[in-house]
Motif scaffolding. Sequence first.
Motif, short mmCIF file in Angstrom:
data_model
loop_
_atom_site.label_atom_id
_atom_site.label_comp_id
_atom_site.label_asym_id
_atom_site.label_seq_id
_atom_site.Cartn_x
_atom_site.Cartn_y
_atom_site.Cartn_z
N THR A 245 0.85 -1.19 0.00
CA THR A 245 0.00 0.00 0.00
C THR A 245 0.88 1.24 0.00
OG1 THR A 245 -1.70 -1.21 1.22
CG2 THR A 245 -1.85 1.20 1.25
N VAL A 246 0.51 2.20 -0.82
CA VAL A 246 1.25 3.45 -0.93
C VAL A 246 0.32 4.60 -0.57
CG1 VAL A 246 2.44 5.05 -2.50
CG2 VAL A 246 2.78 2.57 -2.73
N CYS A 247 0.79 5.48 0.31
CA CYS A 247 0.02 6.69 0.63
C CYS A 247 0.76 7.89 0.05
CB CYS A 247 -0.12 6.81 2.15
SG CYS A 247 -1.21 8.17 2.61
N LEU A 248 0.03 8.75 -0.63
CA LEU A 248 0.64 9.96 -1.19
C LEU A 248 0.45 11.10 -0.19
CD1 LEU A 248 -0.52 9.61 -4.91
CD2 LEU A 248 1.59 8.80 -3.82
N GLY A 249 1.56 11.52 0.39
CA GLY A 249 1.48 12.52 1.45
C GLY A 249 1.30 11.85 2.80
N PRO A 250 1.24 12.62 3.87
CA PRO A 250 1.20 12.05 5.23
C PRO A 250 -0.03 11.18 5.44
CG PRO A 250 1.51 14.45 5.27
CD PRO A 250 1.18 14.10 3.87
N PRO A 251 0.17 9.95 5.92
CA PRO A 251 -0.97 9.05 6.14
C PRO A 251 -1.77 9.47 7.37
CG PRO A 251 1.10 8.00 6.78
CD PRO A 251 1.47 9.34 6.24
N SER A 252 -3.04 9.07 7.37
CA SER A 252 -3.90 9.31 8.54
C SER A 252 -3.48 8.37 9.67
CB SER A 252 -5.35 9.04 8.16
OG SER A 252 -5.50 7.67 7.85
N ALA A 253 -3.90 8.72 10.88
CA ALA A 253 -3.59 7.88 12.04
C ALA A 253 -4.22 6.50 11.87
CB ALA A 253 -4.10 8.56 13.31
N LYS A 254 -5.44 6.44 11.35
CA LYS A 254 -6.11 5.13 11.24
C LYS A 254 -5.40 4.24 10.23
CE LYS A 254 -9.56 6.58 7.83
NZ LYS A 254 -10.91 6.93 7.47
N LEU A 255 -4.84 4.84 9.14
CA LEU A 255 -4.10 4.04 8.16
C LEU A 255 -2.80 3.53 8.78
CD1 LEU A 255 -4.05 2.97 5.25
CD2 LEU A 255 -3.01 5.13 4.53
N LEU A 256 -2.12 4.38 9.52
CA LEU A 256 -0.87 3.96 10.19
C LEU A 256 -1.15 2.86 11.20
CD1 LEU A 256 0.97 7.37 10.75
CD2 LEU A 256 1.82 5.41 9.43
N ASP A 257 -2.21 3.02 11.96
CA ASP A 257 -2.57 2.00 12.97
C ASP A 257 -2.87 0.67 12.29
OD1 ASP A 257 -2.28 3.86 14.93
OD2 ASP A 257 -4.44 4.15 15.28
N CYS A 258 -3.63 0.75 11.20
CA CYS A 258 -3.99 -0.47 10.49
C CYS A 258 -2.75 -1.13 9.90
CB CYS A 258 -5.01 -0.14 9.39
SG CYS A 258 -5.58 -1.57 8.48
N ALA A 259 -1.83 -0.33 9.37
CA ALA A 259 -0.59 -0.86 8.79
C ALA A 259 0.23 -1.58 9.86
CB ALA A 259 0.22 0.26 8.16
N ALA A 260 0.31 -0.97 11.05
CA ALA A 260 1.10 -1.57 12.13
C ALA A 260 0.46 -2.88 12.59
CB ALA A 260 1.21 -0.59 13.30
N ALA A 261 -0.87 -2.86 12.73
CA ALA A 261 -1.57 -4.08 13.17
C ALA A 261 -1.42 -5.19 12.13
CB ALA A 261 -3.04 -3.77 13.41
N THR A 262 -1.50 -4.80 10.85
CA THR A 262 -1.42 -5.80 9.79
C THR A 262 -0.02 -6.41 9.71
OG1 THR A 262 -3.10 -4.52 8.61
CG2 THR A 262 -1.95 -6.20 7.35
N ALA A 263 1.00 -5.57 9.87
CA ALA A 263 2.38 -6.08 9.85
C ALA A 263 2.59 -7.07 11.00
CB ALA A 263 3.38 -4.93 9.94
N GLU A 264 2.04 -6.73 12.15
CA GLU A 264 2.15 -7.64 13.31
C GLU A 264 1.37 -8.93 13.02
OE1 GLU A 264 1.10 -5.53 16.98
OE2 GLU A 264 0.88 -7.49 17.97
N GLY A 265 0.21 -8.78 12.38
CA GLY A 265 -0.58 -9.96 12.00
C GLY A 265 0.16 -10.83 10.99
N MET A 266 0.89 -10.20 10.07
CA MET A 266 1.68 -10.97 9.10
C MET A 266 2.77 -11.77 9.81
SD MET A 266 2.30 -11.85 5.92
CE MET A 266 1.64 -10.71 4.70
N GLU A 267 3.46 -11.13 10.76
CA GLU A 267 4.49 -11.84 11.53
C GLU A 267 3.89 -13.07 12.20
OE1 GLU A 267 7.80 -11.38 11.90
OE2 GLU A 267 7.66 -9.77 10.41
N ALA A 268 2.73 -12.87 12.81
CA ALA A 268 2.09 -13.97 13.53
C ALA A 268 1.67 -15.09 12.57
CB ALA A 268 0.88 -13.46 14.30
#
Lengths: 374, 374
Positions: A245-268
Motif C-alpha cells: 500500500t502506498v500513501c501519497l502525502g502524510p498518512p492518517s492515524a487510522k491508516l498507520l494503525d492499520c498498517a502496524a496491526a497488519t504487519a504484526e498480524g503478518m508476523e504472527a
Amino acid sequence: MVERGWSALVVADPANLYYLTGYNAWSFYVPQCAVVPARGQPHLFLRAMDAHGARHTAVLPEDRIHAYPEELVHRPDVHPYDHIAALARELNLFVDNPDEVVAMELDAHHLPVRGFLAVQRALLHARIVDSEELVNWVRVVKSPAEQDEMRAAGQVAERAMTAALAGLRSGRRECDVVADIQAAQTVSVGGVGGDYPALVPLLPTGDSADTPHLTWTDRVLRRGEATTIELAGVRNRYHAPLARTVCLGPPSAKLLDCAAATAEGMEAALGSMKPGAAGADVHAAFTRVIAAHGLTKESRIGYSIGVGFPPDWGERTVSLRAGEETVLEPGMAFHVILGMWMDGWAYELSESVLVTEHLPEPLTSMPRQLIVNE
Amino acid sequence: MVERGWSALVVADPANLYYLTGYNAWSFYVPQCAVVPARGQPHLFLRAMDAHGARHTAVLPEDRIHAYPEELVHRPDVHPYDHIAALARELNLFVDNPDEVVAMELDAHHLPVRGFLAVQRALLHARIVDSEELVNWVRVVKSPAEQDEMRAAGQVAERAMTAALAGLRSGRRECDVVADIQAAQTVSVGGVGGDYPALVPLLPTGDSADTPHLTWTDRVLRRGEATTIELAGVRNRYHAPLARTVCLGPPSAKLLDCAAATAEGMEAALGSMKPGAAGADVHAAFTRVIAAHGLTKESRIGYSIGVGFPPDWGERTVSLRAGEETVLEPGMAFHVILGMWMDGWAYELSESVLVTEHLPEPLTSMPRQLIVNE
C-alpha cells in the motif's frame, strides 16, 4: 483415479493441462481439454490451429494430440465437445457402460456448460462425476524444480513492485504507473524475463480503494490518497503474487494503525506456518493479533499458489481461513494476503511463501510497511 | 426475452455484465452473474468484497447489488450459485413453476458447470434453456458512442503496433519486445491511456510461428526468422485488435508471395464489407483472391468485436466464413484476420474495422505489408 474408481478424467483447467502435459498457449478461450485414462498417457483435444502449438509445447507423442475442425468454433448448432466426446469414445477413452465413471472438472474456469452437456449426451450409461479439483490437489506440494520456478517468479515480483512503489506519485496517471509495472513484469534481467500474470495489476485507489479487484483508469493520482497494489511476478507460469500500500502525502492515524496491526498480524501468520499446522491455525494466529487492535477481517487471509492462467493465480484448493483442516507440508506455497477493506479506504500487505521444514521461505524481500510517497 | 418467453436470464459473461450494468472489475474468477428479469432492471450477484466494486462501477441502485458471503469462495461442500439461486428465488427473479423459462449463458467463459447444476437443483419445475448468446447478439451493432470508444482503442493499437514493429530486431529477446508493447498498450498519450486487453500480445516466432496462440519466452530473436504479432488496443473495454508480420533480414520468396497475396485478399475482403453483404460473401471475396495465388486457409477470416474481457476479445456471434448468413449492417465491427499458417512458418495481417453505409472504416492506419527489420 484408480482409488476413486474413475475410468477417465476430463481436464479443462489450463493450469492442470500445463501441469499434466506441458501444453502452454493462450487458446483456452475455445474448448480444449485433456482426457486422462486411469492408466497411460493423457490425450489432448484442441482446435486445429492450436494442435501445432501442442506439438511445440506438450510432452505428448503425436498420436495423443487431436485436432478438432476449425468450422466447429463459435457455432450455434454444433459444439467442439460433441466432436471431442465422439472421438474419446472411438479411442476407448470414454466407455459408455454403467460400470464406468468419467470425472470432469466441474468448477474449472474454461469448461463451458455446453461442453459438459455434450459429454452427458455422449455418455448415456456411464456416470459423470465432479473431479473435485483432483489435479489441483495433486499440485499443492511443489517439487524442488517447481520451487525454483517460484523463486524466479519472486525475483520478477520484486522488480515489478519496485517499479510500482517508485511510480506511484501524485500528479501521475494510474495507467502510466501500470505501464511501468507491466514492463517490469516482462522485461529480462540477466537474460531472464517474466511471463504474463493470470491477473493484471490491480490498484484500487482514492474513493474506490475499499474493493480489491478494480483495474486502472487514466485518473491522476492525488496527494492524500492511498493506493493498494496487487501484482505478481511469473516465471514459466509459476506465480509469486505480492501486495503493498502506498500513501501519497502524510498518512492518517487510522491508516498507520492499520498498517502496524497488519504487519504484526503478518508476523504472527508467517510464524505459525510450520509443517503440521492447519490452514485454520494460520488464520487464528492472524486473527488474534488484529482482534487485539480492534480490527476484523471477513475474507480468507491466503490461498495455495503455483501454476496459474487467467483469470486466477490461486490453485482453488487450500485457503487460510477458519475451518480449513488441511495441514501444511514442506513444498506447499501460499499467497498470504492481508486485505483490510474498510469503508472508503483499505490497507493491503501480502507475502508469497514456500512452506519448509521450519519457518516459511518468502519469495520476495520487500519492506513490510506502508510506503509514503509524495 | 419477452419474444422468447423467458422470465429470467442469467448473465455470466463479463462483457455482457459490463454492457448491461457497467460493472467492471477483475472478479470473474469467482462466480458472479446478473439475473435479468423479463421486465425491469437486472440484479447483480457478487462476492461480498466485490459488491463494493459494483457500487463504484455499475449503474444499478443499491438494492440491485447482492453480496454473497466470503466463506462460500472455493469450498468443496457449498457453491456460491446455491446461494445466488436461493436468493433469486426469494426475490422472485426465479419462479419455480412449469410455465417459467430461465435462460442461462451456457457457453459463457465464466459460468462454472457447478453453478449451472446449482441453478438446476433450485429450479425443479421451471425449464432452463440456453440463452444462445442473446446479449452478445444485441451487442453486435455499435452505437455512435461505442464506435468512438473503438476509434480510441484503434489509436492505442497503433501505438502498440508501432512499438512492436520498432522493437522486433535480431539480438533482442521476445520478452523485451513484449515489455515495450505492453507499456505502449497502457501508457497515456494526451491524457488518454489504454485498458488491459482480453489477450496478451501473441508473437509466435521462429520454429513455432506455424501456430497462432503461443505467448512469449525470453528467447533471443535471430536473423532469418519471421514473427507474427497479434495485439489489441483497448479503451474502456472496447477492443481494436491488429496483426502484422516482421521478418528479420531478407524474406524468402514464399513469404513475400504470401504477403502480397494476403494484402490483395485483404483489399478484396474489405471491399466486399458493405451493408447487405453476408459474412460468407466477405469470406468468398478473400478466398477467390488467395485461390488465384494457389493458397488456401482453413479457419475463418474474422469475427465480430467490441467489449472484451479475458480470455477473448471476440463477441462469439458473427464469423466471416463459409456459411455465415448474418448480413452486415452499419455499426457492426470486425477483426478481419488473415492468418496464413503454413508448415513451419506463417504470415498474418489484420485490420479492425467498423461497417459503415459505404466501405468499412479501419480503426488503425498502419501499412499493410510485410515489415522487414534487421
